[in-house]
Design a protein around this motif. Structure first.
Motif, PDB file in Angstrom:
ATOM      1  N   VAL A 170      -3.063 -60.328 -49.398  1.00 63.57           N
ATOM      2  CA  VAL A 170      -3.417 -58.942 -49.677  1.00 63.57           C
ATOM      3  C   VAL A 170      -3.268 -58.093 -48.415  1.00 63.57           C
ATOM      4  O   VAL A 170      -2.639 -57.029 -48.422  1.00 63.57           O
ATOM      5  CB  VAL A 170      -4.855 -58.858 -50.221  1.00 63.57           C
ATOM      6  CG1 VAL A 170      -5.267 -57.414 -50.407  1.00 63.57           C
ATOM      7  CG2 VAL A 170      -4.963 -59.625 -51.530  1.00 63.57           C
ATOM      8  N   GLY A 204      -1.342 -56.530 -52.943  1.00 66.18           N
ATOM      9  CA  GLY A 204      -1.871 -55.859 -51.752  1.00 66.18           C
ATOM     10  C   GLY A 204      -1.214 -54.501 -51.566  1.00 66.18           C
ATOM     11  O   GLY A 204      -1.872 -53.478 -51.340  1.00 66.18           O
ATOM     12  N   ILE A 226      -2.460 -51.973 -54.254  1.00 69.71           N
ATOM     13  CA  ILE A 226      -3.757 -51.352 -53.956  1.00 69.71           C
ATOM     14  C   ILE A 226      -3.599 -50.232 -52.933  1.00 69.71           C
ATOM     15  O   ILE A 226      -4.126 -49.128 -53.076  1.00 69.71           O
ATOM     16  CB  ILE A 226      -4.758 -52.414 -53.432  1.00 69.71           C
ATOM     17  CG1 ILE A 226      -5.153 -53.344 -54.577  1.00 69.71           C
ATOM     18  CG2 ILE A 226      -5.977 -51.753 -52.819  1.00 69.71           C
ATOM     19  CD1 ILE A 226      -6.190 -54.373 -54.183  1.00 69.71           C
ATOM     20  N   TYR A 266      -4.139 -46.183 -53.339  1.00 69.39           N
ATOM     21  CA  TYR A 266      -4.988 -45.421 -52.427  1.00 69.39           C
ATOM     22  C   TYR A 266      -4.267 -44.149 -52.019  1.00 69.39           C
ATOM     23  O   TYR A 266      -4.835 -43.044 -52.028  1.00 69.39           O
ATOM     24  CB  TYR A 266      -5.328 -46.269 -51.204  1.00 69.39           C
ATOM     25  CG  TYR A 266      -5.980 -45.489 -50.084  1.00 69.39           C
ATOM     26  CD1 TYR A 266      -7.306 -45.068 -50.199  1.00 69.39           C
ATOM     27  CD2 TYR A 266      -5.272 -45.174 -48.929  1.00 69.39           C
ATOM     28  CE1 TYR A 266      -7.898 -44.357 -49.177  1.00 69.39           C
ATOM     29  CE2 TYR A 266      -5.856 -44.461 -47.904  1.00 69.39           C
ATOM     30  CZ  TYR A 266      -7.168 -44.046 -48.027  1.00 69.39           C
ATOM     31  OH  TYR A 266      -7.760 -43.327 -47.028  1.00 69.39           O
ATOM     32  N   ILE A 326      -7.783 -49.157 -57.428  1.00 70.13           N
ATOM     33  CA  ILE A 326      -8.211 -50.000 -56.297  1.00 70.13           C
ATOM     34  C   ILE A 326      -9.268 -50.991 -56.765  1.00 70.13           C
ATOM     35  O   ILE A 326      -9.206 -52.190 -56.475  1.00 70.13           O
ATOM     36  CB  ILE A 326      -8.775 -49.123 -55.153  1.00 70.13           C
ATOM     37  CG1 ILE A 326      -7.676 -48.202 -54.634  1.00 70.13           C
ATOM     38  CG2 ILE A 326      -9.344 -50.007 -54.048  1.00 70.13           C
ATOM     39  CD1 ILE A 326      -8.134 -47.270 -53.542  1.00 70.13           C
ATOM     40  N   ILE A 327     -10.215 -50.471 -57.546  1.00 67.76           N
ATOM     41  CA  ILE A 327     -11.271 -51.348 -58.051  1.00 67.76           C
ATOM     42  C   ILE A 327     -10.693 -52.397 -58.992  1.00 67.76           C
ATOM     43  O   ILE A 327     -11.040 -53.581 -58.924  1.00 67.76           O
ATOM     44  CB  ILE A 327     -12.360 -50.510 -58.751  1.00 67.76           C
ATOM     45  CG1 ILE A 327     -13.007 -49.581 -57.718  1.00 67.76           C
ATOM     46  CG2 ILE A 327     -13.407 -51.428 -59.390  1.00 67.76           C
ATOM     47  CD1 ILE A 327     -13.987 -48.605 -58.303  1.00 67.76           C
ATOM     48  N   ILE A 377      -9.127 -55.058 -56.944  1.00 71.06           N
ATOM     49  CA  ILE A 377     -10.123 -55.967 -56.366  1.00 71.06           C
ATOM     50  C   ILE A 377     -10.576 -56.993 -57.397  1.00 71.06           C
ATOM     51  O   ILE A 377     -10.643 -58.198 -57.134  1.00 71.06           O
ATOM     52  CB  ILE A 377     -11.330 -55.168 -55.831  1.00 71.06           C
ATOM     53  CG1 ILE A 377     -10.909 -54.387 -54.590  1.00 71.06           C
ATOM     54  CG2 ILE A 377     -12.497 -56.096 -55.520  1.00 71.06           C
ATOM     55  CD1 ILE A 377     -11.961 -53.429 -54.070  1.00 71.06           C
ATOM     56  N   ILE A 405      -7.777 -59.506 -58.098  1.00 72.27           N
ATOM     57  CA  ILE A 405      -7.620 -60.449 -56.979  1.00 72.27           C
ATOM     58  C   ILE A 405      -8.695 -61.525 -57.060  1.00 72.27           C
ATOM     59  O   ILE A 405      -8.427 -62.718 -56.910  1.00 72.27           O
ATOM     60  CB  ILE A 405      -7.702 -59.713 -55.623  1.00 72.27           C
ATOM     61  CG1 ILE A 405      -6.454 -58.869 -55.414  1.00 72.27           C
ATOM     62  CG2 ILE A 405      -7.868 -60.713 -54.474  1.00 72.27           C
ATOM     63  CD1 ILE A 405      -6.558 -57.929 -54.231  1.00 72.27           C
ATOM     64  N   GLY A 406      -9.917 -61.070 -57.353  1.00 74.79           N
ATOM     65  CA  GLY A 406     -11.013 -62.031 -57.476  1.00 74.79           C
ATOM     66  C   GLY A 406     -10.779 -63.018 -58.601  1.00 74.79           C
ATOM     67  O   GLY A 406     -10.944 -64.228 -58.425  1.00 74.79           O
TER      68      GLY A 406
END
Ligand SMILES: Nc1ncnc2c1ncn2[C@@H]1O[C@H](COP(=O)(O)OP(=O)(O)O)[C@@H](O)[C@H]1O
Ligand SMILES: [Mg+2]
Lengths: 260, 265
Positions: free
Chosen positions: A200, A212, A215, A219, A227-228, A231, A234-235
């Motif tokens: 990322v 990465g 995101i 932005y 972006i959220i 995240i 990715i998790g």
């Protein structure tokens, strides 16, 4: 029974509620911060067409994740290919251990971001750079755990090898690797975790493609809900990778096949 | 029973370097001749150097001075003509009982075809009565069974000498008695030369043609050698009150607890 239900259902639900409440508060306090509902709706939009491809820089989320995963597995595969033999060598030879260990200790704590400019300069290629940076930051747990596995081979097993006069080759494949494999997989699991962390950051700096990059791009587009979403994805992907590695590791671990 | 010396331990010393120029002389001037087909036990207090001697014969450790000859050939490395049964069985836990033995057979008997390998492995599994457990992993069988697999593995490579380092030490006394009987039966069938380390007086008398009694270290050596003149097959029940049995037992107890008593452990 009741307690168990509380533990497995009620508590996580409660926690989720708290999380949403905090998030909502934050989104009220900070103007422009996406609310949970907006994010949810955006997530549905993003996931509704994950494979669209409008050329460089504008692709669906699945394609972004795929290109990140490709680089991760490239670097990871390289780390395995180099890390396991080096780990075996260090584990079996005191001399190799003395020679190589100082470099491991010095290189291990170096941040992936520190490698990035050097790799970009050398390779002048985004993919190669990302793969190299993943390789160089994720190889250490593999080396260290492989060596640890080799050293954990008990003297008794080595005596068996001696009495039977096994060749070095036979010794590695029939005695050392079976013992070391669970350790090697532990190293690989750690390594894959690092690789997924690193990609990322690397993609944010190198740009082009990947989760990465996506995101960072969102932005710049002031598209904060994405972006959220990034995240969260990715998790989720990281969690899936870790679970799969764990299952593979257990499969190859002779101690976990109902045998001991 | 006077045959040619089969295994000869000739003025052997073993010195362990301790670093910083210090050293520990574990064995000093050990002399021993062992005949073919003989069962010899080595008994002595813990730490006197029993395992050290066995490791030297096995070739797992190097001799400091002197020489060990097996059929007139010097021993300086491990080899399958000297199989070892270790105290903690040392079976490979990722292989089944069958595979543990097969691995040894495949390595040592490269003249056998796959069918013969199978027959050979099964022969030794049957010898220790473990047919029913052949596909089990070491983690799934009892300590006594594991030790039997260890013995089967050692015998399967058809060694000239079977070296056993306190093979039954970790077992409960019923299992131990069972395996002692088993070992004697097998040895009568196979005619192996057996060197067995023990710290159990009854085990030494029951199993051995001769009992080698060691003095305490440092510089441990052979103190006395006791001939056990009991006919085979031996029955532990009838031996209980046998005069020769009691004489041998008494001699060992006298040696261990009077002449070379050790109070520090
Ligand atoms: N590798 C070694 N280095 C130094 N001393 C050793 C080593 N191996 C054994 N010894 C010493 O030699 C003596 C004999 O050991 P060992 O043969 O294992 O005794 P045991 O009769 O109990 O089998 C002991 O005092 C032990 O501490
Ligand atoms: Mg010992």
């Amino acid at each position: 029974m009741l307690l168990k239900t509380i533990n497995t259902v009620a508590l996580p639900t409660l926690l989720f509620g708290v999380l949403i409440a905090v998030w909502s508060t934050v989104s009220i306090e900070i103007p422009g911060f996406p609310t949970p509902m907006e994010t949810w709706n955006e997530l549905l939009v993003v996931l509704s067409d994950p494979l669209y491809d409008n050329g460089a820089g504008d692709q669906g989320i699945a394609l972004q994740l795929m290109s990140s995963l490709k680089r991760v597995f490239g670097g990871f595969a390289l780390a395995i290919a180099v890390g396991i033999p080096v780990g075996l060598l260090i584990g079996m030879s005191k001399m190799a251990q003395t020679a190589i260990n100082p470099y491991i200790q010095i290189l291990k704590p170096v941040s992936p971001l520190a490698w990035l400019p050097l790799a970009l300069f050398v390779f002048k290629d985004v993919d190669m750079t990302a793969i190299f940076v993943i390789f160089i930051t994720s190889i250490w747990p593999i080396i260290i755990n492989t060596a640890l596995g080799v050293r954990s081979v008990s003297e008794d097993y080595l005596n068996v090898a001696k009495v039977l006069q096994l060749s070095a080759f036979e010794k590695v494949f029939q005695i050392i690797l079976p013992v070391a494999v669970p350790f090697i997989f532990t190293g690989m699991r750690l390594s894959l975790g690092i690789a997924w962390l690193v990609i990322v950051a690397a993609e944010m700096l190198t740009g082009g493609l990947g989760i990465g990059f996506w995101i960072w791009d969102e932005y710049n587009n002031l598209n904060y809900s994405h972006i959220i979403i990034g995240i969260i994805l990715i998790g989720v992907v990281g969690y899936i990778l870790d679970t799969i590695m764990g299952l593979i590791a257990d499969y190859f671990d002779y101690r976990k096949r109902g045998r001991v | 029973m006077s045959a040619k010396p089969f295994l000869k331990i000739d003025h052997v010393d073993k010195v362990f370097p301790l670093g910083k120029g210090k050293e520990y002389v574990a064995l000093r001037d050990v002399k021993l001749e062992i005949r073919e087909n003989e069962i010899v036990s080595i008994i002595g207090h813990s730490g006197c150097g029993k395992s050290t001697i066995l490791n030297l014969i096995a070739g797992l450790d190097t001799i400091s001075n002197g020489v060990i000859l097996l059929e007139d050939r010097e021993i300086n490395a491990p080899g399958p003509e000297r199989a070892v049964v270790f105290q903690n069985h040392s079976l490979l836990p990722w292989l089944t009982v069958y595979q543990n033995i097969e691995m040894a057979v495949k390595k040592v008997r490269d003249d056998l075809n796959p069918k013969e390998v199978k027959e050979h492995v099964m022969k030794y599994i049957e010898l220790v009565n473990l047919d029913h457990a052949k596909d089990k992993y070491p983690g799934e069988i009892s300590g006594g069974m594991k030790q039997r697999v260890g013995i089967a593995r050692a015998l399967s490579i058809e060694p000239k000498v079977l070296l056993m380092d306190e093979p039954f030490g970790a077992l409960d006394s019923l299992t131990r008695a069972n395996l002692q009987d088993h070992l004697m039966r097998i040895q009568m069938q196979t005619g192996n030369t057996v060197i067995i380390i023990t710290h159990d007086v009854d085990e030494a008398v029951l199993l051995s043609d001769r009992v080698i009694m060691m003095t305490n270290g440092p510089e441990a050596t052979i103190g006395e050698i006791l001939e056990v003149n009991l006919p085979r097959p031996r029955e532990r029940l009838t031996l209980q009150h046998n005069e020769e049995y009691l004489r041998c037992r008494g001699a060992i107890v006298e040696f261990l607890y009077s002449k070379f008593a050790k109070h520090d452990d």
